[in-house]
Design a protein around this motif. Structure first.
Motif, PDB file in Angstrom:
ATOM      1  N   ASP A   8      24.562 -14.729  18.497  1.00 14.44           N
ATOM      2  CA  ASP A   8      24.912 -13.648  17.576  1.00 14.44           C
ATOM      3  C   ASP A   8      23.683 -12.749  17.501  1.00 14.44           C
ATOM      4  O   ASP A   8      22.559 -13.209  17.759  1.00 14.44           O
ATOM      5  CB  ASP A   8      25.280 -14.215  16.187  1.00 14.44           C
ATOM      6  N   ASN A  53      21.486 -15.335  14.500  1.00 20.64           N
ATOM      7  CA  ASN A  53      22.023 -16.434  13.699  1.00 20.64           C
ATOM      8  C   ASN A  53      23.451 -16.730  14.096  1.00 20.64           C
ATOM      9  O   ASN A  53      24.356 -16.015  13.734  1.00 20.64           O
ATOM     10  CB  ASN A  53      21.985 -16.095  12.208  1.00 20.64           C
ATOM     11  N   PRO A  54      23.700 -17.758  14.877  1.00 17.26           N
ATOM     12  CA  PRO A  54      22.712 -18.758  15.224  1.00 17.26           C
ATOM     13  C   PRO A  54      22.058 -18.554  16.592  1.00 17.26           C
ATOM     14  O   PRO A  54      22.626 -17.998  17.495  1.00 17.26           O
ATOM     15  CB  PRO A  54      23.571 -20.026  15.287  1.00 17.26           C
TER      16      PRO A  54
HETATM   17 MN    MN Z   1      26.000 -15.098  12.681  1.00 15.76          MN
END
Ligand code: MN
Ligand code: GDP
Length: 406
Positions: free
Chosen positions: A223, A203-204
């Motif tokens: 991430d 995320n993302p």
């Molecule tokens: Mn993140």
């Protein structure tokens, strides 16, 4: 067991999930040179400096910074290595940051959310995805649950290609993005199952803007958050090697060494109990009588005198503790062992002013195997345990300890 983002990125890359390259630093002095290395390797002046801590919400806390020069990289590193990070996930005391990732920065056309975890309602590993990824995903899940897509994994075979394609289309991927996203989802599913993850989250997940070479952009993970099943790490030496003790609560680590399960809490009544269920019932009963437990501590079924002594040390190292409640139901655990452990701990315990023994009120409830011998030992050691009160049952013990700290 949690790992850092930079370790998670390496793990993703080893499963062919594309991740921009990066390097880890621990000193402000290395920021400028490392920025230059990363920038030249990636052929871009944009880089991102990211705090490596076992907590999320870094972006909003100012601990993910886009930089475009060695000077900006150094400034960002100075800020992150000299300030504690306070985010929604850290609590007000914040976390010290000792490691930074400097990664190649990317331009973002759109941010998606992609994760696999266990859905307790269906008791299945489940892929969770959203086209509204990024730093507000908790808000999306709360306010707009329809924007969250779920696909259950086959228990043995994992995510199936038809499921990944369907999710990719529902997320709005188009053209060449679809096959890239499908590959990422299938690889993430394989990783999740092979490494016994409890959560694997990107995320993302992003798509970069269209270029001449890539008219549909590139789908990348920028991430990575992983959590592994502690009961399965024994069969993953590679994952075990990623353990970072500096990110753990020191009291909890020390407890583990002695076979104690200890979890620090916010209250002022220390608890020493045998058995996880009894420990929870003890905390509930303390709350019922208006008190607040300072910890969960299960000494287990077969603790030694040394482990009990250690348990007291760990409980009393917490300055918030104003009283201790011992609740033992002796089955395999023998009450006289616990009693001797209490006496040894009291005799050996040194206060800040050099005096020996427990200063805080101590309420002890013993029941079960060898209880008579245990009570006798405590009675004979009354001079070593001036603050001791014996309790007849769990309710009585909770009432007494709450009154004693109140
Ligand atoms: Mn993140
Ligand atoms: P988190 O807040 O701890 O989850 O940290 P993330 O790594 O997810 O970063 C937070 C946000 O920073 C992302 O959602 C992006 O919007 C932004 N960000 C991170 N890396 C980059 C990058 O390379 N380029 C750009 N443009 N934005 C980035």
């Amino acid at each position: 067991m949690k790992i850092h983002e930079y370790q998670g990125r390496d793990l993703l890359a080893s499963y062919n999930v594309p991740v921009p390259p990066g390097r880890v630093i621990e000193s402000i002095d290395d920021a400028a040179t490392t920025y230059k290395q990363v920038a030249s390797e990636a052929g871009t002046s944009l880089a991102v400096v990211k705090a490596q801590v076992h907590a999320g919400g870094r972006g909003k806390a100012g601990f993910v910074k886009l930089v475009r020069s060695p000077q900006e990289a150094e400034d960002a590193a100075r800020f992150m290595l000299s300030n504690k990070m306070v985010s929604v996930q850290t609590g007000p005391e914040g976390l010290e940051v000792t490691k930074l990732l400097i990664a190649a920065g990317v331009d973002i056309e759109h941010e998606y959310y992609l994760a696999i975890t266990t859905d307790r309602a269906t008791r299945r590993h489940t892929l969770i995805a959203s086209a509204e990824g990024g730093v507000e995903i908790e808000k999306v899940a709360h306010e707009n649950p329809d924007a969250i897509i779920k696909a259950p994994l086959h228990p043995l075979l994992g995510l199936q290609p038809y499921q990944a394609r369907e999710v990719a289309f529902r997320l709005g991927f188009r053209g060449k993005q679809v096959s890239q996203a499908v590959k990422i989802m299938l690889n993430l599913s394989r990783l999740f199952l092979e490494k016994d993850c409890t959560i694997a989250e990107i995320n993302p997940l992003i798509v970069t803007p269209a270029t001449g070479a890539d008219p549909d952009g590139q789908v990348l993970a920028i991430d990575a958050k992983f959590n592994f099943d502690d009961n399965a790490t024994f069969r993953h030496k590679d994952i075990q090697a990623l353990f970072d003790p500096t990110e753990e609560n020191p009291a909890e680590l020390k407890a583990q060494k002695f076979g104690l399960s200890y979890i620090a809490l916010d209250g002022n009544i220390g608890c020493l109990v045998n058995g996880a269920g009894l420990a929870m019932a003890t905390m509930d009963t303390i709350k019922l009588h208006g008190g607040e437990p300072a910890n969960f501590l299960d000494v287990g079924g077969s603790a030694t005198e040394e482990a009990v002594t250690e348990a007291f040390k760990i409980i009393l190292a917490d300055n918030a503790v104003k009283g201790i409640m011992v609740n033992i139901f002796g089955g395999i655990m023998q009450c006289d062992i616990i009693a001797q452990g209490i006496i040894n701990a009291a005799q050996g315990y040194e206060n800040a002013d050099g005096s020996k023994g427990f200063k805080v009120p101590l309420v002890v409830r013993l029941e079960g195997t060898n209880v008579e011998a245990g009570r006798e030992l405590l009675k004979n050691a009354a001079s070593d345990l001036p603050t001791l009160q014996a309790a007849t049952d769990l309710g009585d013990a909770a009432e007494k300890v709450v009154a004693a700290v109140g």
